[in-house]
Design a protein around this motif. Structure first.
Motif, mmCIF file in Angstrom:
data_model
loop_
_atom_site.group_PDB
_atom_site.id
_atom_site.type_symbol
_atom_site.label_atom_id
_atom_site.label_comp_id
_atom_site.label_asym_id
_atom_site.label_seq_id
_atom_site.Cartn_x
_atom_site.Cartn_y
_atom_site.Cartn_z
ATOM 1 N N GLN A 116 -5.035 5.585 0.017
ATOM 2 C CA GLN A 116 -5.158 4.434 1.023
ATOM 3 C C GLN A 116 -3.767 3.809 1.253
ATOM 4 O O GLN A 116 -2.820 3.682 0.480
ATOM 5 C CB GLN A 116 -5.927 3.241 0.345
ATOM 6 C CG GLN A 116 -7.243 3.691 -0.011
ATOM 7 C CD GLN A 116 -7.358 4.577 -1.171
ATOM 8 O OE1 GLN A 116 -6.878 4.219 -2.174
ATOM 9 N NE2 GLN A 116 -8.319 5.543 -1.093
ATOM 10 N N LEU A 117 -3.564 3.493 2.622
ATOM 11 C CA LEU A 117 -2.466 2.951 3.095
ATOM 12 C C LEU A 117 -2.408 1.400 3.628
ATOM 13 O O LEU A 117 -3.268 1.292 4.595
ATOM 14 C CB LEU A 117 -1.585 3.749 4.354
ATOM 15 C CG LEU A 117 -1.454 5.208 3.817
ATOM 16 C CD1 LEU A 117 -0.922 6.246 4.954
ATOM 17 C CD2 LEU A 117 -0.492 5.345 2.593
ATOM 18 N N GLN A 118 -1.565 0.643 3.418
ATOM 19 C CA GLN A 118 -1.655 -0.911 4.045
ATOM 20 C C GLN A 118 -0.362 -1.137 4.584
ATOM 21 O O GLN A 118 0.754 -1.001 3.846
ATOM 22 C CB GLN A 118 -1.839 -1.651 2.812
ATOM 23 C CG GLN A 118 -1.896 -3.107 3.116
ATOM 24 C CD GLN A 118 -3.159 -3.358 3.842
ATOM 25 O OE1 GLN A 118 -4.148 -2.951 3.684
ATOM 26 N NE2 GLN A 118 -3.143 -4.538 4.794
ATOM 27 N N CYS A 159 4.787 0.083 4.177
ATOM 28 C CA CYS A 159 3.538 1.026 4.018
ATOM 29 C C CYS A 159 3.469 1.287 2.576
ATOM 30 O O CYS A 159 3.982 1.910 1.977
ATOM 31 C CB CYS A 159 3.885 1.990 4.932
ATOM 32 S SG CYS A 159 2.304 3.365 4.902
ATOM 33 N N ALA A 205 1.038 2.354 -0.610
ATOM 34 C CA ALA A 205 0.074 3.502 -0.897
ATOM 35 C C ALA A 205 -0.508 3.280 -2.145
ATOM 36 O O ALA A 205 0.037 2.570 -2.965
ATOM 37 C CB ALA A 205 0.892 4.718 -0.652
ATOM 38 N N SER A 206 -1.845 3.437 -2.307
ATOM 39 C CA SER A 206 -2.610 3.245 -3.470
ATOM 40 C C SER A 206 -3.449 4.605 -3.618
ATOM 41 O O SER A 206 -3.802 5.390 -2.509
ATOM 42 C CB SER A 206 -3.462 1.948 -3.363
ATOM 43 O OG SER A 206 -4.390 1.974 -2.414
ATOM 44 N N GLY A 207 -4.136 4.789 -4.600
ATOM 45 C CA GLY A 207 -4.992 5.749 -4.807
ATOM 46 C C GLY A 207 -4.085 7.124 -5.665
ATOM 47 O O GLY A 207 -3.535 6.575 -6.456
ATOM 48 N N SER A 211 1.292 9.305 -4.157
ATOM 49 C CA SER A 211 1.647 9.255 -3.002
ATOM 50 C C SER A 211 3.112 9.835 -2.946
ATOM 51 O O SER A 211 3.689 10.285 -1.684
ATOM 52 C CB SER A 211 1.738 8.137 -2.151
ATOM 53 O OG SER A 211 2.592 7.238 -2.666
ATOM 54 N N TYR A 241 -3.855 10.545 6.349
ATOM 55 C CA TYR A 241 -4.342 9.323 6.007
ATOM 56 C C TYR A 241 -3.470 8.365 6.836
ATOM 57 O O TYR A 241 -2.469 8.445 7.299
ATOM 58 C CB TYR A 241 -3.687 9.122 4.568
ATOM 59 C CG TYR A 241 -4.314 10.171 3.497
ATOM 60 C CD1 TYR A 241 -3.557 11.309 3.014
ATOM 61 C CD2 TYR A 241 -5.924 9.960 3.078
ATOM 62 C CE1 TYR A 241 -4.094 12.179 2.311
ATOM 63 C CE2 TYR A 241 -6.521 10.801 2.270
ATOM 64 C CZ TYR A 241 -5.644 11.968 1.827
ATOM 65 O OH TYR A 241 -6.253 12.984 0.887
ATOM 66 N N TRP A 242 -4.247 7.270 7.017
ATOM 67 C CA TRP A 242 -3.760 6.295 7.951
ATOM 68 C C TRP A 242 -3.927 4.885 7.540
ATOM 69 O O TRP A 242 -4.849 4.599 6.807
ATOM 70 C CB TRP A 242 -4.265 6.442 9.495
ATOM 71 C CG TRP A 242 -4.040 7.434 10.319
ATOM 72 C CD1 TRP A 242 -4.382 8.628 9.892
ATOM 73 C CD2 TRP A 242 -2.864 7.675 11.051
ATOM 74 N NE1 TRP A 242 -3.812 9.610 10.815
ATOM 75 C CE2 TRP A 242 -2.670 9.141 11.283
ATOM 76 C CE3 TRP A 242 -2.061 6.704 11.764
ATOM 77 C CZ2 TRP A 242 -1.797 9.453 12.500
ATOM 78 C CZ3 TRP A 242 -1.165 7.374 12.558
ATOM 79 C CH2 TRP A 242 -0.994 8.491 13.001
ATOM 80 N N GLY A 243 -2.991 3.829 7.816
ATOM 81 C CA GLY A 243 -2.835 2.594 7.608
ATOM 82 C C GLY A 243 -3.727 2.074 8.798
ATOM 83 O O GLY A 243 -3.862 2.263 9.690
ATOM 84 N N GLN A 244 -3.995 0.623 8.672
ATOM 85 C CA GLN A 244 -4.659 -0.112 9.689
ATOM 86 C C GLN A 244 -3.693 -0.641 10.599
ATOM 87 O O GLN A 244 -4.333 -1.060 11.674
ATOM 88 C CB GLN A 244 -5.466 -1.280 8.951
ATOM 89 C CG GLN A 244 -4.612 -2.535 8.873
ATOM 90 C CD GLN A 244 -3.480 -2.570 7.826
ATOM 91 O OE1 GLN A 244 -3.216 -1.641 7.023
ATOM 92 N NE2 GLN A 244 -2.608 -3.504 7.763
#
Length: 122
Positions: free
Chosen positions: A2-4, A21, A23-25, A28, A111-114
């Motif tokens: 997950q990217l923020q 940016c 990353a979690s999960g 990365s 994977y993409w951030g918001q």
């Protein structure tokens, strides 16, 4: 993964911003990271990318010499330092990640951030 993305805002021409940016999960550190942007009425475009080990970076011609991409794998965070910003840099900025080497095509990223809004205006 997950990217923020964060760090956007309003800045005057010639100013600077640093996007992050996070990353979690799953780990990365083996993923390449890219930054893309999309302005109203325009297609998403490549800005910069960095390989998993930071040895390789690549930039769009429009930002070369003004933007710098980096990453800190210990913090699971990538950065985009933006200097000498211009009104044409105004867009929503997205970070993305892909397993393997960096790429310039947004479709290569999994994977993409918001997205975070960057507005350059006086």
């Amino acid at each position: 993964v997950q990217l923020q993305a964060s760090g956007g805002g309003l800045v005057q021409p010639g100013g600077s911003l640093r996007l992050s940016c996070a990353a979690s999960g799953r780990s990365s550190s083996s993923y390449a990271v890219g930054w893309f942007r999309q302005a109203p009425g325009r297609e998403r475009e490549f800005v910069a990318a960095v390989g998993w080990d930071s040895l390789y970076t690549n930039y769009a011609d429009s930002v070369k010499g003004r933007f710098a991409i980096s990453r800190d794998n210990a913090k699971n965070t990538a950065y985009l330092q933006m200097n000498n910003l211009k009104p044409e840099d105004t867009a929503i900025y997205y970070c993305a990640a892909r397993l393997g080497g960096w790429a310039r095509q947004w479709s290569e990223y999994t994977y993409w951030g918001q997205g975070t809004q960057v507005t350059v205006s006086s």
